[in-house]
Design an enzyme around this catalytic site. Structure first.
Site, PDB file in Angstrom:
ATOM      1  CE  LYS A   3      -4.022   1.897   2.500  1.00 41.66           C
ATOM      2  NZ  LYS A   3      -4.949   1.721   3.634  1.00 41.66           N
ATOM      3  CB  SER A   5      -8.245   3.492   2.467  1.00 39.16           C
ATOM      4  OG  SER A   5      -7.440   2.941   3.490  1.00 39.16           O
ATOM      5  CB  SER A  46      -8.537   0.646   5.388  1.00 36.33           C
ATOM      6  OG  SER A  46      -9.282   1.815   5.176  1.00 36.33           O
TER       7      SER A  46
HETATM    8  N1  GLN Z   1     -13.406   3.761   5.705  1.00 41.29           N
HETATM    9  C1  GLN Z   1     -12.928   4.268   6.950  1.00 41.29           C
HETATM   10  C2  GLN Z   1     -12.659   5.749   6.852  1.00 41.29           C
HETATM   11  O1  GLN Z   1     -12.995   6.306   5.880  1.00 41.29           O
HETATM   12  C3  GLN Z   1     -11.714   3.512   7.379  1.00 41.29           C
HETATM   13  C4  GLN Z   1     -10.465   3.922   6.731  1.00 41.29           C
HETATM   14  C5  GLN Z   1      -9.292   3.097   7.134  1.00 41.29           C
HETATM   15  O2  GLN Z   1      -9.429   2.078   7.789  1.00 41.29           O
HETATM   16  N2  GLN Z   1      -8.133   3.598   6.800  1.00 41.29           N
HETATM   17  O3  GLN Z   1     -12.164   6.364   7.743  1.00 41.29           O
END
Ligand code: GLN
Length: 483
Positions: A82, A157, A181
């Site tokens: 990532k 994400s 994410s």
């Molecule tokens: N979807 C969640 C957010 O928008 C989690 C994001 C993540 O785990 N980095 O904050």
């Protein structure tokens, strides 16, 4: 030779065997993934960059093996990383314009550990900007498509990492999970995703989003592969004062093979969840019961405050973590008339809409006069959520070994479907956020498909530092489910 490698059925475990028996070279593995990625990435956009030195790394490993050295544990294992995890000398943009040209000056601890075992990094993967999002649509470099349906999101994400594994662009990947994410994209892309216990894996070299919630973890094709990676990357790190490896050695309760567990099925409002997801949960309960596990419904009374609590604590931490991007220290630097204008111009041009929104929200909830009302109360709610888990797992109270729940309320949604409705987007994190708030480990395991062929995962949550339970139940489930 490449044509003979069956990427679809390749796992870390299998690759290890092939490398050990000298059935395949590291170079041929790398080129097989590169060729496949060259075909697919144009449409899927899982990778933001394909590294040009992967082949060299493979060559070095092959030479050692040819010279008679025993292959290292991860020799020839091709990873996607990532874009918020630092690899020395490589760009780490965190999906943001502000870091588009930023090159890491050191290796993240997880990268060092993987390198040390012979792993090869194929490239860096697309993500929501600074990991803020659930669909990878918030990337400054265009959305990623779901390999099962290009009109749909891969989740987020870590959408690029999950898509890279699902499109056979690598054998496994690293992601980061602040509110889901790793697990939600794993569910959307039909792969396994593990969020370790907070503190199990060092965050040194991870571009921080919300530091009390962030964890790095594996995305892989099987539970066993996730376990292999976890065992390499975990452990106390002197560069991350929140890493808690010392507790791991005190672990005494090692799970037995085929152990029968007490599983709590999380009580949730089924009306808010897609029928196809509810059906998968019902099916999973049957499978787990047939395996001899005891399943009972469990209510965690404070979980209903999870999202509200997350959307205060997370932006509060985001707003302070984003303060370092000021045009002086890292990345983009736009010159204005004076220092203040430099900051403002750089941040206005460098950050995307979602990031700006969360900085504003976080600054507000931390501001004098509102701090107690928002941030203080959210911290109290967080303590109650932690307590719910503690009691559920406590031998004298709930006495559960594992909690079972959906990963997300729906399978992968369409690109653009939720971008205009942030609440709907945030709701997709409802089942994943509690584990981050409590710090407990959780895994997403493929469980089946929707009628239209989209993957759906289920989530197992374990007590703090009991990833061993997740691997055991995950493997048992995997061998008996149809996914
Ligand atoms: N979807 C969640 C957010 O928008 C989690 C994001 C993540 O785990 N980095 O904050």
């Amino acid at each position: 030779m490449n044509n003979t490698i069956d990427l679809k059925n390749l796992t870390i475990k299998k690759t290890q065997g092939m490398i050990k028996n000298r059935e395949v070279s590291c170079r041929s593995l790398v080129s097989a993934y590169q060729e496949n990625t060259a075909k697919k990435n144009k449409d899927i956009n899982a990778y933001l960059e394909i590294f040009d030195d992967a082949f060299e790394f493979a060559e070095k490993q092959d030479k050692k093996i040819l010279a008679g050295e025993e292959p290292a544990e991860l020799s020839g294992i091709a990873f996607a990383i990532k874009d918020n995890i630092l690899i020395k000398g490589k760009i780490a943009s965190a999906g943001s314009k502000i870091l588009e040209k930023y090159r890491a000056v050191y290796d993240a601890t997880v990268i060092k550990k993987l390198y040390g075992k012979g792993a090869i990094f194929l490239g860096r993967t697309n993500m929501d900007e600074f990991a803020m999002g659930s669909s990878t649509e918030n990337s400054a470099f265009g959305p990623t498509g779901n390999p099962y349906d290009l009109e749909r999101v891969p989740g987020g994400s870590s959408g690029g990492s999950a898509a890279a594994v699902a499109m056979q662009g690598c054998v496994a990947a690293l992601g980061s999970d602040t509110g889901g994410s790793i697990r939600q994209p794993a569910s959307f892309c039909g792969v396994v995703g593990l969020k370790p216990t907070y503190g199990e894996v060092s965050r040194y070299g991870l571009i921080a989003m919300a530091s009390s919630l962030d964890q790095i973890g594996p995305i892989a094709k099987t539970v066993e592969d996730a376990e292999i990676i976890f065992n390499v990357i975990k452990g106390k790190d002197e560069f991350d004062s929140t890493s808690l490896g010392h507790l791991i050695s005190k672990r005494t309760l090692n799970v037995q093979n085929n152990q029968k567990l007490r599983i709590g099925l999380l009580k949730y409002d089924r009306r808010g969840v897609d029928n196809e997801v509810n059906n998968i949960i019902d099916e999973s309960v049957k499978i787990l019961r047939n395996l001899g596990h005891a399943i009972e419904e469990i209510e965690l009374p404070h979980l209903e405050y999870s999202l509200a609590c997350y959307y205060i604590i997370m932006p509060a931490e985001v707003s302070s973590n984003m303060a370092r991007f000021d045009g002086v220290k890292y990345g983009l630097s736009v010159k204005g008339e004076n220092l203040l204008k430099d900051y403002m111009e750089t941040r206005a041009r460098g950050f995307g809409k979602e990031v700006k929104k969360r900085i504003a929200l976080g600054t507000y909830v931390l501001s004098a006069g509102y701090y107690d009302e928002y941030y203080g109360r959210a911290q109290k709610a967080r303590a109650l959520i932690r307590k719910d888990f503690k009691e559920a797992f406590d031998a004298k109270k709930g006495n559960f070994d594992i909690i079972l729940s959906p990963v997300a309320p729906t399978p992968a949604f369409k690109i653009g479907e939720k971008t205009e409705d942030p609440l709907q987007m945030y709701l997709s994190d409802i089942f994943t956020v509690p584990a981050n708030l409590a710090g407990v480990p959780a895994i997403s395991v493929p469980a089946g498909y929707s009628l239209s062929g989209l993957p759906i995962g289920i989530q197992f949550i374990a007590p703090w530092f009991r990833e061993d339970l997740l691997f055991e139940i995950g493997k048992q489930y995997e061998q008996n489910s149809t996914a």
